[in-house]
Write a protein that holds these residues in place. Structure first.
Motif, short mmCIF file in Angstrom:
data_model
loop_
_atom_site.label_atom_id
_atom_site.label_comp_id
_atom_site.label_asym_id
_atom_site.label_seq_id
_atom_site.Cartn_x
_atom_site.Cartn_y
_atom_site.Cartn_z
N LYS A 1 -14.97 1.39 -6.81
CA LYS A 1 -13.96 2.43 -6.54
C LYS A 1 -13.39 3.04 -7.81
O LYS A 1 -12.84 4.15 -7.77
N GLU B 1 -15.44 -4.75 -6.06
CA GLU B 1 -14.79 -3.66 -5.33
C GLU B 1 -14.19 -2.66 -6.30
O GLU B 1 -14.28 -1.45 -6.14
N THR C 1 -5.25 1.52 -8.59
CA THR C 1 -4.34 1.33 -7.46
C THR C 1 -5.00 0.49 -6.38
O THR C 1 -4.36 -0.40 -5.80
N SER C 2 -6.27 0.75 -6.10
CA SER C 2 -6.96 0.01 -5.04
C SER C 2 -7.00 -1.48 -5.37
O SER C 2 -6.78 -2.32 -4.49
N ASP D 1 -10.69 2.49 -9.40
CA ASP D 1 -9.33 2.92 -9.11
C ASP D 1 -8.39 1.73 -9.28
O ASP D 1 -8.52 0.71 -8.60
N GLN E 1 -5.44 -4.38 -3.09
CA GLN E 1 -6.28 -5.47 -2.56
C GLN E 1 -5.76 -6.83 -2.99
O GLN E 1 -5.73 -7.77 -2.20
N HIS F 1 0.84 -1.21 0.00
CA HIS F 1 0.00 0.00 0.00
C HIS F 1 0.87 1.26 0.00
O HIS F 1 0.72 2.15 -0.84
N ARG G 1 1.33 3.82 -3.14
CA ARG G 1 0.80 5.17 -2.95
C ARG G 1 1.90 6.23 -2.81
O ARG G 1 1.60 7.42 -2.76
#
Lengths: 464, 615
Positions: free
Chosen positions: A445, A441, A449-450, A447, A454, A387, A391
């Motif tokens: 979102k 999911e 990156t998410s 996204d 995950q 993460h 990020r």
């Protein structure tokens, strides 16, 4: 059924596998084609993973050519290697100028991430854990760097040469309290570790062997960061070690230890666990063909690693999911798989709480690996590592943002992105349920990156 | 998508800033109208009022012409790291249908104004080229925000009319037009109130507020030079302290102060806590840019706890700075350090005081049992200077990281006894470093002394080991040859012998070497930076900067070189910077940044190319 047509069942117990079959070279067939999945397995084990382009290129060459390339046998574009070494040398100078050993880890991570010869880097990491030396005691970054270079230079070479060189390595001798070794008081520390941890393993030597070996090392000193032999402090009396009589010098003694019958088994067992699987322990008979190859090649590490990587046991797919990724593996799999670069100083700090600080192994035994990487705190920490890394404002993918990079890779949907990640980063495919959950999911979102984060928090990602 | 992310205020700022860096086109003539005054439209509850001059005047300033004419800037502009910025500007110009420079000129043709009131509401007013032009411009922005080109995910734009004036809500900002005035606000309430004032002019406005009247009077009395001003800001400190809006609390919260922050800004914070207002001005002149901040002050505000900063009755004055060859920076200040140390209990919270007590213990031990606060700091007069200079390494063997030298220059109250004590403490310190260094295999210091005329210098140098190769250059320690020097009542504590010698020599001839430009009788602090020399010092460590960039940003060598060279290239433009803080009836903070002269730019270019060749 002839051996060439025989396959190894993915679920087979290790003790049920015929060693001759296991270590025979794997050949692609219609039943077991040379595929992206096999190429990904080879790149995960021989290096730190690869991106899709590299995996696709690999299956255009033969499996043996791929192994040769990974081992650096196949001639590469020398300008790439030269440029890389030049960059690495500049970085090393910069790190040394700062005088702080903690910054060496960033330098090495740069090598692990960008090296055109990932197997050599992976083996250097292996030898760093084997001949474990910690900078918290050595302090001087120049000595730690020099040892790292010694490990790399000999990573695929002769184990005999490696042990001779490491035995005179200033960082090693400082770490094991052998800066001065006088005949009046022979230091047994290095002699003991040489036999127990570096060459033979427990139970293959006696206390008398330790004392005799320590006498051989008398007169070995470190002065001004250099190895020096002081003949006035050498005990030149007759010594017997491990059944070898009339041994005198340290060099002769090391040779006796390396030539001992337990050494090949001890080293190939460690290499087997490093490259193939954490568990179960293989039987001696199972490793015998590898040990023979080691002895027959005058202790060539390359001979063993080549046999391991190109074996039927490896490329049949049997090792899939049988190793737990080390923290360094976790970070580099993500970065290499997605052509990413990141803040390496920050990555160094993020690896510390996960139990793998480069140049700072926990003790002289190095990292235990396997299940020891995972506990309740490191499991969360490993998810946080990905993460934080993904990020991080300095993390770029092929020099671009993740969404721009995905556009360039023509990844336009969540399904496409998940498929890319699955083949690149995971050893085993996702279950349908997991895939559905991740996609729903991802849709909510919107996204990239998410979804990446995950996926990397799933247990499957931590298996290699 | 660009359209969906478009933010009106961001775009406005982007237009203004980008137009400064983008390449020139023909300038427009100005045709100012002064029949409307936004001071009548801004609310009386304004806490912050910012007045911006027309961007056009900035764009046609000789300074900009000088920057644009610079070949280095041309080269930088075309360099790889700025490719994205160039692309962004080109796309924006294409979308908006005009050069950004032209847009910025037209948008602020007659200046712009921004105010923040006590509720945290913000309104921005700008008088543009013409009502027709503005209508077209707003339409383009609204079209972009609606994302007409992306039908799947259109942006949200609410349209409303208030008293005949059409307004749009774009990304939480209200955009409206009254004649040739552009109005942008963050809340509907302030937008409506401003429209009401524009139409009716019947409520109390900023122009008549006591704060603005006092501030104007104060500015007329003390703000002597407003030539070349491009922005002026007025702060109502009295009401900012009382305001309910959360943002003011962050500035005036009673958080425990950090020691270093107190040392540097304690006096300014005391003023901010009591002063009714502050005025700031940013201006351009022929040589560069300067900023000035003014605020009323009184000696009584410092009495007791913060007298260490300004002296009794605010009469503490800093000395003129010492000049040294290869000087990078100098700071001269009035700070009674002993008083600060002993008043720590009043200034800091318990945590900071506990830390200071620990430091006090350690330093008292290091200073051979002499109490650090009373005996050591108390032995110094409050006039202190810190000087930094780049180092010259004549030998082929140089440290791999080359650090500048720095020194503290002070005046001893009792020179005879303190010189002996400080000499002994210095010797103990060198001995301590040698013992600690030997345990870790670090190089050793060799202690020496010399007497030059009436000056005494004690120093220690690291010893180069003859049989060692130093393949990676000398370790970082070789940047230091710690020294302590005395001449009369002056003491110099320096990181290098060269700087100590230099300063001791200059102390012998104070009149010739002091900076005569410092004429303010109430000067509290003066800082001077030779930015060209700082650039040279960075250039000396270019490889190190590249290494750092590669490891911290994950850049390739080429990318890191590009980024470092852009930084060094930009610094090439800069000549010097200075800051002065003085306390009289008002506290005055002046900061000036000057561009390098053409000759020094050329000299820097030569130096860079020689350096590159050498590498």
């Amino acid at each position: 059924m002839s051996r060439t047509n025989q396959t190894i069942d993915w679920n087979a117990e290790l003790e049920s596998i015929d060693p001759e079959l296991a270590w025979s070279p794997w050949e692609p067939s219609t039943k077991e084609p040379w595929s992206i999945d096999r190429s990904a397995l080879l790149h995960r084990r021989a290096g730190f993973g690869a991106n899709q382009d590299e995996l696709k290129a690999a299956i255009k060459e033969s499996p043996s050519a791929c192994v040769d390339r990974l081992l650096g046998k196949k001639s590469q574009d020398s300008s790439i290697a030269d440029t890389f070494e030049e960059e690495s040398a500049i970085l090393a100078r910069g790190v040394l100028a700062g005088g702080d050993s903690r910054n060496l880890a960033s330098w090495w991570l740069h090598r692990l991430l960008h090296s055109p010869s990932p197997t050599i880097e992976k083996l250097t990491l292996f030898w760093h854990g084997h001949f474990a030396t910690g900078a918290e005691k050595v302090i001087d970054p120049e000595l730690m760097l020099e040892q790292n270079r010694t490990l790399r230079r000999n990573a695929l070479g002769s184990f005999r040469t490696m042990v001779q060189e490491i035995s005179k390595d200033p960082a090693m001798l400082i770490y094991l309290d052998s800066v001065t070794n006088r005949k009046a008081h022979a230091n047994e520390n290095y002699a003991r570790e040489l036999m127990e941890l570096f060459c033979l393993g427990e139970g293959n030597y006696t206390e008398q062997d330790v004392q005799q070996l320590a006498r051989c090392f008398t007169g070995w000193e470190i002065r001004r960061k250099q190895f020096r032999f002081n003949p006035y402090q050498h005990d030149s009396g007759k010594k017997s070690i491990l059944g070898f009589d009339n041994v005198d010098s340290g060099e002769e003694a090391i040779d006796c230890v390396v030539r001992h019958k337990a050494t090949p088994q001890f080293i190939v067992r460690k290499l087997f666990k490093f490259f193939l699987c954490d568990e179960p322990e293989p039987a001696d008979d199972f490793l015998a063909p590898l040990a023979s190859a080691f002895v027959d090649s005058s202790f060539s590490v390359q001979a063993v690693v080549e046999k391991l990587l190109s074996s039927r046991l490896m490329l049949s797919g049997w090792p899939v999911g049988r190793k737990i990724r080390s923290p360094v593996d976790v970070a580099l799999a993500c970065l290499r798989g997605l052509q990413a670069t990141t803040n390496l100083d920050a990555l160094t700090k993020r690896l510390r709480p996960l139990g793998q600080s480069l140049f700072y192994p926990p003790n002289v035994k190095g990292w235990d690996g396997g299940r020891s990487w995972i506990n309740s705190s490191t499991l969360i920490g490993r998810a946080n590592l990905v993460h934080d890394m993904v990020r991080d404002e300095n993390t770029r993918f092929g020099g671009k943002s993740l969404s721009q990079w995905c556009e360039l890779q023509r990844i336009r949907s969540s399904e496409g992105w998940l498929a890319y990640l699955e083949t690149t980063l995971l050893a085993k495919p996702l279950t349908d349920d997991a895939r559905r959950t991740l996609l729903s999911e991802a849709e909510s979102k919107n996204d990239r990156t998410s979804l990446l984060i995950q996926l990397c928090s799933l247990p499957q990602f931590h298996l290699s | 998508m660009l359209q969906n992310r478009l933010h009106v205020l961001t775009l406005f700022l982007f237009v203004c800033v980008s137009s400064l860096v983008s390449w020139p086109s023909a300038s427009h003539g100005q045709n100012e109208r002064v029949d409307d005054d936004p001071l009548y439209w801004m609310p009386a509850s304004t806490l912050v009022y910012l007045k911006l001059e027309p961007i056009g005047s900035l764009l046609s300033h000789p300074l900009r012409t000088r920057i644009q004419a610079d070949e280095t800037i041309h080269a930088l502009w075309k360099s790889e790291p700025l490719k994205e910025l160039r692309g962004g500007i080109a796309v924006s110009e294409l979308v908006l249908g005009a050069k950004l420079e032209t847009l910025a000129r037209d948008l602020t043709k007659f200046g712009a104004h921004l105010c923040i009131n006590d509720q945290g509401e913000i309104v921005f007013l700008s008088r543009t080229r013409s009502a027709r032009w503005l209508k077209d411009y707003i339409q383009k922005i609204v079209t972009l925000a609606r994302g007409d080109n992306n039908k799947n995910k259109p942006g949200k734009v609410a349209e409303t009319t208030y008293r005949g004036i059409r307004g749009y809500e774009v990304n939480k900002l209200i955009v409206a037009q009254k004649d040739d005035w552009l109005l942008v606000a963050n809340k509907p309430e302030i937008a409506k109130a401003t429209v009401d004032q524009m139409l009716d002019k019947n409520k109390e406005s900023l122009d008549a507020s006591p704060f603005y009247q006092r501030a104007k009077e104060f500015a007329e009395r003390f703000d002597s030079n407003s030539n070349g001003s491009i922005a002026t800001v007025y702060l109502d400190l009295d009401n900012i302290r009382e305001a309910k809006a959360g943002w003011t609390k962050k500035i005036f919260s009673n958080k425990p102060r950090e020691f270093v922050a107190e040392l540097l800004f304690g006096g300014l914070l005391a003023t901010l806590d009591k002063s009714p207002m502050a005025i700031g001005r940013l201006a351009l002149n022929e040589s560069g840019a300067n900023m000035e901040i003014l605020s009323p002050t009184q000696p009584g505000w410092f009495a007791g706890t913060r007298e260490f900063y300004v002296g009794p009755n605010s009469k503490g004055v800093a000395e003129p700075t010492w000049k040294t060859p290869r000087g990078l920076a100098s700071l001269s200040t009035y700070r009674n350090l002993s008083e600060l140390w002993l008043r720590a209990g009043d200034l800091f919270d318990q945590k900071v005081n506990d830390q200071l007590a620990q430091v006090d213990n350690t330093l008292t031990t290091l200073f051979s049992g002499r109490d650090f606060g009373t005996d050591i700091l108390g032995a110094l007069e409050p006039q202190l200077q810190i000087v930094s200079a780049s180092q010259f390494f004549p030998n082929a063997l140089k440290p791999s990281i080359r650090l500048p030298s720095f020194a503290l220059v002070g005046k001893l109250k009792e020179p005879d006894s303190m010189q002996r004590d400080l000499k002994r403490i210095f010797q103990s310190f060198v001995g301590f470093l040698n013992v600690a260094g030997a345990m870790e295999g670090q190089p050793q210091l060799d202690l020496e002394s010399e007497i030059v005329e009436d000056a005494k210098i004690y120093w220690a140098e690291y010893v180069v080991e003859k049989d060692r190769k130093y393949e990676n250059g000398l370790p970082v320690q070789f940047n230091f040859s710690p020294s302590v020097a005395f001449r009369g009542d002056r003491v110099v504590v320096s990181s290098t012998l060269a700087l100590a010698r230099q300063l001791i020599s200059e102390i012998a001839n104070p009149i010739a070497n002091h900076d005569s430009s410092l004429t303010s009788p109430m000067l509290n602090t003066s800082v001077e930076l030779d930015l060209a020399m700082i650039r040279d010092a960075l250039l000396d460590n270019r490889d190190q900067l590249i290494t750092q960039n590669m490891l911290e940003k994950g850049h390739s060598k080429k990318e890191a070189q590009g980024e470092v060279d852009v930084l060094l290239g930009l610094m090439q433009l800069l000549g010097s910077a200075s800051g002065q803080l003085s306390f009289d009836e008002q506290v005055r903070l002046k900061i000036q940044v000057d561009l390098a002269g053409k000759e020094s730019v050329q000299a820097n270019l030569d130096k860079s190319s020689n350096g590159a060749e050498a590498r």
